[in-house]
Write a protein that holds these residues in place. Structure first.
Motif, PDB file in Angstrom:
ATOM      1  N   GLU A  62       0.815  -1.216   0.000  1.00 55.07           N
ATOM      2  CA  GLU A  62       0.000   0.000   0.000  1.00 55.07           C
ATOM      3  C   GLU A  62       0.845   1.260   0.000  1.00 55.07           C
ATOM      4  OE1 GLU A  62      -3.041  -0.658  -0.603  1.00 55.07           O
ATOM      5  OE2 GLU A  62      -2.863  -2.785  -0.074  1.00 55.07           O
ATOM      6  N   GLY A  63       2.160   1.150   0.157  1.00 51.47           N
ATOM      7  CA  GLY A  63       3.017   2.326   0.106  1.00 51.47           C
ATOM      8  C   GLY A  63       3.306   2.742  -1.328  1.00 51.47           C
ATOM      9  N   GLU A  64       3.702   3.999  -1.497  1.00 58.19           N
ATOM     10  CA  GLU A  64       3.902   4.534  -2.846  1.00 58.19           C
ATOM     11  C   GLU A  64       5.087   3.915  -3.574  1.00 58.19           C
ATOM     12  OE1 GLU A  64       5.610   8.777  -2.617  1.00 58.19           O
ATOM     13  OE2 GLU A  64       4.887   8.411  -0.568  1.00 58.19           O
ATOM     14  N   TRP A  65       6.040   3.325  -2.831  1.00 61.32           N
ATOM     15  CA  TRP A  65       7.211   2.718  -3.461  1.00 61.32           C
ATOM     16  C   TRP A  65       7.077   1.213  -3.618  1.00 61.32           C
ATOM     17  CZ3 TRP A  65      11.437   5.224   0.162  1.00 61.32           C
ATOM     18  CH2 TRP A  65      11.476   6.614  -0.064  1.00 61.32           C
ATOM     19  N   PHE A  66       6.002   0.629  -3.103  1.00 59.42           N
ATOM     20  CA  PHE A  66       5.927  -0.826  -3.019  1.00 59.42           C
ATOM     21  C   PHE A  66       6.113  -1.508  -4.371  1.00 59.42           C
ATOM     22  CE2 PHE A  66       3.496  -4.795  -3.278  1.00 59.42           C
ATOM     23  CZ  PHE A  66       4.186  -5.540  -2.335  1.00 59.42           C
ATOM     24  N   ASP A  67       5.404  -1.082  -5.380  1.00 54.07           N
ATOM     25  CA  ASP A  67       5.486  -1.756  -6.682  1.00 54.07           C
ATOM     26  C   ASP A  67       6.900  -1.709  -7.239  1.00 54.07           C
ATOM     27  OD1 ASP A  67       2.824  -2.424  -6.595  1.00 54.07           O
ATOM     28  OD2 ASP A  67       2.159  -0.778  -7.890  1.00 54.07           O
ATOM     29  N   ALA A  68       7.548  -0.553  -7.152  1.00 50.00           N
ATOM     30  CA  ALA A  68       8.901  -0.412  -7.697  1.00 50.00           C
ATOM     31  C   ALA A  68       9.886  -1.305  -6.955  1.00 50.00           C
ATOM     32  CB  ALA A  68       9.348   1.047  -7.624  1.00 50.00           C
ATOM     33  N   VAL A  69       9.811  -1.312  -5.624  1.00 51.11           N
ATOM     34  CA  VAL A  69      10.745  -2.106  -4.837  1.00 51.11           C
ATOM     35  C   VAL A  69      10.464  -3.597  -4.994  1.00 51.11           C
ATOM     36  CG1 VAL A  69      11.581  -2.608  -2.503  1.00 51.11           C
ATOM     37  CG2 VAL A  69      11.152  -0.245  -3.195  1.00 51.11           C
ATOM     38  N   ALA A  70       9.196  -3.987  -4.968  1.00 54.23           N
ATOM     39  CA  ALA A  70       8.844  -5.404  -5.085  1.00 54.23           C
ATOM     40  C   ALA A  70       9.216  -5.955  -6.451  1.00 54.23           C
ATOM     41  CB  ALA A  70       7.355  -5.591  -4.825  1.00 54.23           C
ATOM     42  N   THR A  71       9.008  -5.186  -7.508  1.00 54.15           N
ATOM     43  CA  THR A  71       9.358  -5.645  -8.847  1.00 54.15           C
ATOM     44  C   THR A  71      10.856  -5.825  -8.978  1.00 54.15           C
ATOM     45  OG1 THR A  71       7.440  -4.513  -9.801  1.00 54.15           O
ATOM     46  CG2 THR A  71       9.214  -5.119 -11.321  1.00 54.15           C
ATOM     47  N   TRP A  72      11.615  -4.890  -8.435  1.00 53.43           N
ATOM     48  CA  TRP A  72      13.081  -4.983  -8.464  1.00 53.43           C
ATOM     49  C   TRP A  72      13.583  -6.156  -7.641  1.00 53.43           C
ATOM     50  CZ3 TRP A  72      15.950  -3.374  -3.890  1.00 53.43           C
ATOM     51  CH2 TRP A  72      17.345  -3.443  -4.052  1.00 53.43           C
ATOM     52  N   ALA A  73      13.135  -6.250  -6.389  1.00 47.79           N
ATOM     53  CA  ALA A  73      13.622  -7.300  -5.499  1.00 47.79           C
ATOM     54  C   ALA A  73      13.150  -8.679  -5.939  1.00 47.79           C
ATOM     55  CB  ALA A  73      13.166  -7.027  -4.069  1.00 47.79           C
ATOM     56  N   GLY A  74      12.016  -8.745  -6.622  1.00 49.62           N
ATOM     57  CA  GLY A  74      11.489 -10.023  -7.049  1.00 49.62           C
ATOM     58  C   GLY A  74      11.981 -10.472  -8.407  1.00 49.62           C
ATOM     59  N   ALA A  75      12.862  -9.688  -9.032  1.00 51.35           N
ATOM     60  CA  ALA A  75      13.330 -10.015 -10.385  1.00 51.35           C
ATOM     61  C   ALA A  75      14.435 -11.057 -10.394  1.00 51.35           C
ATOM     62  CB  ALA A  75      13.821  -8.746 -11.087  1.00 51.35           C
ATOM     63  N   GLY A  76      14.891 -11.480  -9.199  1.00 50.88           N
ATOM     64  CA  GLY A  76      15.945 -12.484  -9.132  1.00 50.88           C
ATOM     65  C   GLY A  76      17.327 -11.892  -8.995  1.00 50.88           C
ATOM     66  N   ARG A  77      17.424 -10.564  -8.960  1.00 54.06           N
ATOM     67  CA  ARG A  77      18.742  -9.923  -8.845  1.00 54.06           C
ATOM     68  C   ARG A  77      18.585  -8.598  -8.122  1.00 54.06           C
ATOM     69  NH1 ARG A  77      23.109 -10.805 -11.804  1.00 54.06           N
ATOM     70  NH2 ARG A  77      21.939 -11.871 -13.437  1.00 54.06           N
ATOM     71  N   ILE A  78      19.326  -8.412  -7.035  1.00 55.11           N
ATOM     72  CA  ILE A  78      19.227  -7.139  -6.309  1.00 55.11           C
ATOM     73  C   ILE A  78      20.345  -6.212  -6.794  1.00 55.11           C
ATOM     74  CG2 ILE A  78      17.963  -7.965  -4.307  1.00 55.11           C
ATOM     75  CD1 ILE A  78      20.629  -8.253  -2.825  1.00 55.11           C
ATOM     76  N   ARG A  79      20.276  -5.863  -8.058  1.00 55.84           N
ATOM     77  CA  ARG A  79      21.341  -5.075  -8.691  1.00 55.84           C
ATOM     78  C   ARG A  79      21.349  -3.648  -8.161  1.00 55.84           C
ATOM     79  NH1 ARG A  79      21.695  -5.413 -15.100  1.00 55.84           N
ATOM     80  NH2 ARG A  79      22.017  -7.575 -14.475  1.00 55.84           N
ATOM     81  N   LYS A  80      22.554  -3.149  -7.938  1.00 53.45           N
ATOM     82  CA  LYS A  80      22.746  -1.772  -7.493  1.00 53.45           C
ATOM     83  C   LYS A  80      23.831  -1.117  -8.328  1.00 53.45           C
ATOM     84  CE  LYS A  80      21.433  -2.779  -2.726  1.00 53.45           C
ATOM     85  NZ  LYS A  80      21.260  -4.232  -2.962  1.00 53.45           N
ATOM     86  N   LEU A  81      23.698   0.192  -8.506  1.00 51.07           N
ATOM     87  CA  LEU A  81      24.705   0.988  -9.198  1.00 51.07           C
ATOM     88  C   LEU A  81      25.082   2.153  -8.295  1.00 51.07           C
ATOM     89  CD1 LEU A  81      23.088   1.160 -12.764  1.00 51.07           C
ATOM     90  CD2 LEU A  81      24.954  -0.327 -12.028  1.00 51.07           C
ATOM     91  N   SER A  82      26.360   2.465  -8.226  1.00 49.66           N
ATOM     92  CA  SER A  82      26.822   3.587  -7.402  1.00 49.66           C
ATOM     93  C   SER A  82      27.215   4.761  -8.283  1.00 49.66           C
ATOM     94  CB  SER A  82      28.025   3.163  -6.551  1.00 49.66           C
ATOM     95  OG  SER A  82      27.687   2.120  -5.672  1.00 49.66           O
TER      96      SER A  82
END
Length: 236
Positions: free
Chosen positions: A54-74
């Motif tokens: 129900e939070g405004e970031w939920f879809d973005a974070v869940a889609t990213w974290a659920g994609a099989g890779r917690i990729r980050k860029l610095s």
């Protein structure tokens, strides 16, 4: 989230990443301070109420974290660029690192796109031993990592540690306070031996209280390299 995993490809073919913006002013902070802030910021965003259902970031974070890779860029920022990136949705820790809400790597805001990816190196410092009982992210003594690379790795580590703590019935927010330190070679060899004995990482957690980050190998290190391990606290 798999134990220590940073593998897999997104089902829809869209590559997503969390951007970690590191504040590197001309009078730069210590390497340790930046890495600890990056580790905390990555996890703080995931634990933020805006990333909950129900939070405004939920879809973005869940889609990213659920994609099989917690990729980050610095990326690095200073002065006006650092101030500008505070307007991009995310979480800042210690005025040294800001984790931005994950999204497609080819569709980032202008404030982020203009930030440089390279040039994040800082000299090693001597932070001393971590406070007793505090979770620790131990960096590999066997591979060299730029600050930008290490920031992404400790961000992975804090998230994985929080997941495993939660699975054990502990408060995942404990991982927000993780210290970052270089591992001693003898300790590192002992942990890697435990990891090699059980690819899932569960044996290493049960016997030593550590969980690994295995890199996907896109930059700087070979695929499958253990770049760091996260320890729940105390002496592993």
């Amino acid at each position: 989230m798999p134990w220590g995993s940073d593998d897999g490809e997104p089902a829809d073919g869209v590559v997503r990443a969390m951007t970690l913006v590191l504040r590197l002013e001309r009078e730069a902070p210590t390497r340790t301070a930046v890495l600890e802030a990056a580790a905390a910021a990555a996890l703080a965003l995931c634990l933020d109420e805006r990333a909950a259902p129900e939070g405004e970031w939920f879809d973005a974070v869940a889609t990213w974290a659920g994609a099989g890779r917690i990729r980050k860029l610095s990326r690095r920022a200073r002065t006006a660029h650092w101030r500008a990136v505070q307007e991009v949705p995310g979480v800042t820790v210690g005025e040294l690192a800001r984790a931005l809400v994950p999204g497609p790597v080819d569709d980032v805001p202008h404030e982020v796109r203009r930030l440089q990816i390279g040039g994040t190196e800082l000299p090693a410092d001597e932070p001393g031993p971590p406070p007793a009982g505090r979770p620790v992210i131990w960096l590999s003594p066997e591979v060299e990592q730029t600050v930008g690379k290490a920031a992404a790795q400790v961000g992975h580590a804090s998230m994985i540690l929080a997941t495993v703590l939660a699975a054990d019935g502990a408060d995942p927010a404990l991982a927000l306070d993780a210290a970052v330190r270089p591992a001693a070679r003898d300790d590192w060899a002992r942990w890697i031996a435990a990891l090699d004995a059980d690819a899932t990482g569960r044996a290493a957690w049960e016997s030593h209280g550590v969980v690994p980050v295995r890199d996907a190998g896109f930059t700087e290190v070979a695929p499958g390299t253990v770049t760091c391990v996260a320890a729940r606290g105390g002496t592993p």
